[in-house]
Design an enzyme around this catalytic site. Structure first.
Site, PDB file in Angstrom:
ATOM      1  N   ILE A  35      63.680   9.290 -11.404  1.00 26.66           N
ATOM      2  CA  ILE A  35      65.037   8.546 -11.769  1.00 26.66           C
ATOM      3  C   ILE A  35      65.032   8.882 -13.039  1.00 26.66           C
ATOM      4  O   ILE A  35      66.357   9.125 -13.596  1.00 26.66           O
ATOM      5  CB  ILE A  35      64.917   7.054 -11.674  1.00 26.66           C
ATOM      6  CG1 ILE A  35      66.156   6.361 -11.813  1.00 26.66           C
ATOM      7  CG2 ILE A  35      63.790   6.457 -12.545  1.00 26.66           C
ATOM      8  CD1 ILE A  35      66.162   4.778 -11.470  1.00 26.66           C
ATOM      9  N   VAL A  73      65.347   6.728  -6.146  1.00 26.94           N
ATOM     10  CA  VAL A  73      64.613   6.569  -4.693  1.00 26.94           C
ATOM     11  C   VAL A  73      65.444   5.372  -3.784  1.00 26.94           C
ATOM     12  O   VAL A  73      65.213   5.576  -2.567  1.00 26.94           O
ATOM     13  CB  VAL A  73      63.192   6.499  -4.626  1.00 26.94           C
ATOM     14  CG1 VAL A  73      62.595   7.676  -5.157  1.00 26.94           C
ATOM     15  CG2 VAL A  73      62.600   5.351  -5.420  1.00 26.94           C
ATOM     16  N   ASN A  99      55.463   8.215  -4.679  1.00 29.88           N
ATOM     17  CA  ASN A  99      54.606   7.207  -5.773  1.00 29.88           C
ATOM     18  C   ASN A  99      55.463   6.601  -6.719  1.00 29.88           C
ATOM     19  O   ASN A  99      54.951   5.720  -7.407  1.00 29.88           O
ATOM     20  CB  ASN A  99      53.938   8.615  -6.770  1.00 29.88           C
ATOM     21  CG  ASN A  99      53.563   8.265  -8.028  1.00 29.88           C
ATOM     22  OD1 ASN A  99      52.433   7.594  -8.120  1.00 29.88           O
ATOM     23  ND2 ASN A  99      54.436   8.478  -9.085  1.00 29.88           N
ATOM     24  N   SER A 152      49.001  -0.211  -3.947  1.00 28.21           N
ATOM     25  CA  SER A 152      48.154  -1.003  -5.133  1.00 28.21           C
ATOM     26  C   SER A 152      47.133  -1.809  -4.742  1.00 28.21           C
ATOM     27  O   SER A 152      47.308  -2.064  -3.421  1.00 28.21           O
ATOM     28  CB  SER A 152      49.116  -1.786  -6.025  1.00 28.21           C
ATOM     29  OG  SER A 152      48.565  -2.779  -6.956  1.00 28.21           O
ATOM     30  N   TYR A 170      56.036  -7.661  -6.485  1.00 26.11           N
ATOM     31  CA  TYR A 170      55.096  -6.529  -6.418  1.00 26.11           C
ATOM     32  C   TYR A 170      54.332  -6.483  -5.218  1.00 26.11           C
ATOM     33  O   TYR A 170      54.076  -5.702  -4.509  1.00 26.11           O
ATOM     34  CB  TYR A 170      54.258  -6.500  -7.868  1.00 26.11           C
ATOM     35  CG  TYR A 170      53.787  -5.136  -8.249  1.00 26.11           C
ATOM     36  CD1 TYR A 170      54.433  -4.008  -8.257  1.00 26.11           C
ATOM     37  CD2 TYR A 170      52.395  -5.396  -8.100  1.00 26.11           C
ATOM     38  CE1 TYR A 170      53.786  -2.853  -8.579  1.00 26.11           C
ATOM     39  CE2 TYR A 170      51.619  -4.104  -8.339  1.00 26.11           C
ATOM     40  CZ  TYR A 170      52.448  -3.210  -8.421  1.00 26.11           C
ATOM     41  OH  TYR A 170      51.646  -1.755  -8.856  1.00 26.11           O
ATOM     42  N   LYS A 174      54.114  -4.038  -2.200  1.00 25.17           N
ATOM     43  CA  LYS A 174      53.104  -3.222  -1.944  1.00 25.17           C
ATOM     44  C   LYS A 174      52.342  -3.590  -0.544  1.00 25.17           C
ATOM     45  O   LYS A 174      51.557  -2.802  -0.210  1.00 25.17           O
ATOM     46  CB  LYS A 174      52.039  -3.351  -3.248  1.00 25.17           C
ATOM     47  CG  LYS A 174      52.529  -2.801  -4.459  1.00 25.17           C
ATOM     48  CD  LYS A 174      52.806  -1.502  -4.458  1.00 25.17           C
ATOM     49  CE  LYS A 174      53.235  -0.609  -5.751  1.00 25.17           C
ATOM     50  NZ  LYS A 174      53.543   0.752  -5.702  1.00 25.17           N
ATOM     51  N   VAL A 203      45.650   1.626 -13.715  1.00 25.19           N
ATOM     52  CA  VAL A 203      45.642   3.099 -14.208  1.00 25.19           C
ATOM     53  C   VAL A 203      46.175   3.128 -15.533  1.00 25.19           C
ATOM     54  O   VAL A 203      47.365   2.653 -15.908  1.00 25.19           O
ATOM     55  CB  VAL A 203      46.306   4.011 -13.238  1.00 25.19           C
ATOM     56  CG1 VAL A 203      45.932   5.113 -13.585  1.00 25.19           C
ATOM     57  CG2 VAL A 203      45.787   3.811 -11.686  1.00 25.19           C
ATOM     58  N   THR A 205      48.284   4.586 -17.443  1.00 25.11           N
ATOM     59  CA  THR A 205      49.654   5.508 -17.572  1.00 25.11           C
ATOM     60  C   THR A 205      50.510   4.501 -18.249  1.00 25.11           C
ATOM     61  O   THR A 205      50.218   3.316 -18.527  1.00 25.11           O
ATOM     62  CB  THR A 205      50.272   5.451 -16.169  1.00 25.11           C
ATOM     63  OG1 THR A 205      50.564   4.233 -15.680  1.00 25.11           O
ATOM     64  CG2 THR A 205      49.114   6.316 -15.194  1.00 25.11           C
TER      65      THR A 205
END
Length: 270
Positions: A35, A73, A99, A152, A170, A174, A203, A205
């Site tokens: 995006i 997406v 992802n 997740s 969330y 998931k 993770v 990130t």
């Protein structure tokens, strides 16, 4: 993976970039979609166009081709247009890594309808749109393929639910990815297309390591305890998830389908 085409959403940074570069190193040409803009309800910055271009350059540095596109997406028509343009340039798709995803820790409103909608639409609708946009190419190619949906640990357990719209959205999205995976695995097995989910713990990130998340964890001491892994590591690295993605994408996992694979340092075993 030599001369296969792999599509990755959320490819501008973090896990998506790691997956894209690793698959390129294995010989795949890459369709990188992101995006590349912020979403108003999400409380941390998302990837940018510059981030996406950096991913593209890292793929080029491996010697493989790349088609990088900005697309949301949630918007099927835009996603489909990017896929069709990329196929014309690189060829039909053999690997898909859905992802793209968002989270909103610390957003405590139990009735934040817009946040709930945004999280579910990006995480779950986005994965469905990605499958719908890419499977026709995989079927046309006639060589089977691998679809990997990034879920997740919150797609397997509900630990840490706090009653907020953010937490509910969330976990629901998931978990929903697991149902989507199982249904798609059955639907596309006749074409030798395998569909699996990967379930990372936290993770390292930008989705997890950002100013908003840091403030949330500082102000909520119990949150870190809820997020504790069984193995003595607070966060895993993107490449830890990528190793599972590359395996599922490869012929070494040619008979693995319909599987929910944790890469979670024991989070779901607790």
């Amino acid at each position: 993976m030599t001369n296969k085409v792999a599509l990755i959403t959320g490819a501008a940074r973090g896990q998506g970039r790691s997956h894209a570069v690793a698959l390129a190193n294995e010989g795949a040409d890459i369709i990188a979609i992101d995006i590349a803009a912020d979403v108003e309800s999400i409380p941390y910055p998302l990837g940018t166009k510059d981030d996406l271009e950096e991913t593209a350059q890292l793929v080029r540095d491996t010697g493989r081709r790349v088609a990088a596109h900005v697309a949301d997406v949630r918007q099927f028509a835009d996603l489909q247009a990017c896929v069709q343009s990329s196929i014309a340039e690189l060829g039909d798709i053999g690997v898909v890594v859905a992802n793209a995803g968002v989270v909103a820790p610390g957003k405590t409103d139990p009735q934040d309808h817009q946040l709930y909608r945004d999280i579910v639409e990006i995480n779950l609708f986005g994965a469905w749109n990605t499958i719908a946009a890419t499977v026709p190419s995989m079927i046309r190619k006639g060589q089977g393929g691998s679809i990997i949906l990034i879920s997740s640990t919150q797609g397997l357990v509900g630990r840490g639910g706090d009653g907020s719209a953010a937490a509910f959205a969330y976990a629901a999205s998931k978990h929903g990815i697991v149902g989507l995976m199982r249904s798609a695995a059955n639907a596309h097995a006749q074409h030798n297309i395998r569909v699996n989910t990967v379930h990372p713990t936290g993770v390292a990130t930008p989705m997890v390591i950002n100013d908003h998340a840091a403030q949330f964890f500082r102000g909520t001491p119990t949150a870190a305890k809820v997020a504790t892994n069984l193995l003595p590591v607070p966060l895993i690295q993107p490449e830890d998830v990528t190793n599972a993605v590359v395996w599922l994408a490869s012929d070494k996992a040619r008979y693995v389908t319909g599987v929910a694979l944790p890469v979670d340092a024991g989070f779901t075993a607790m």
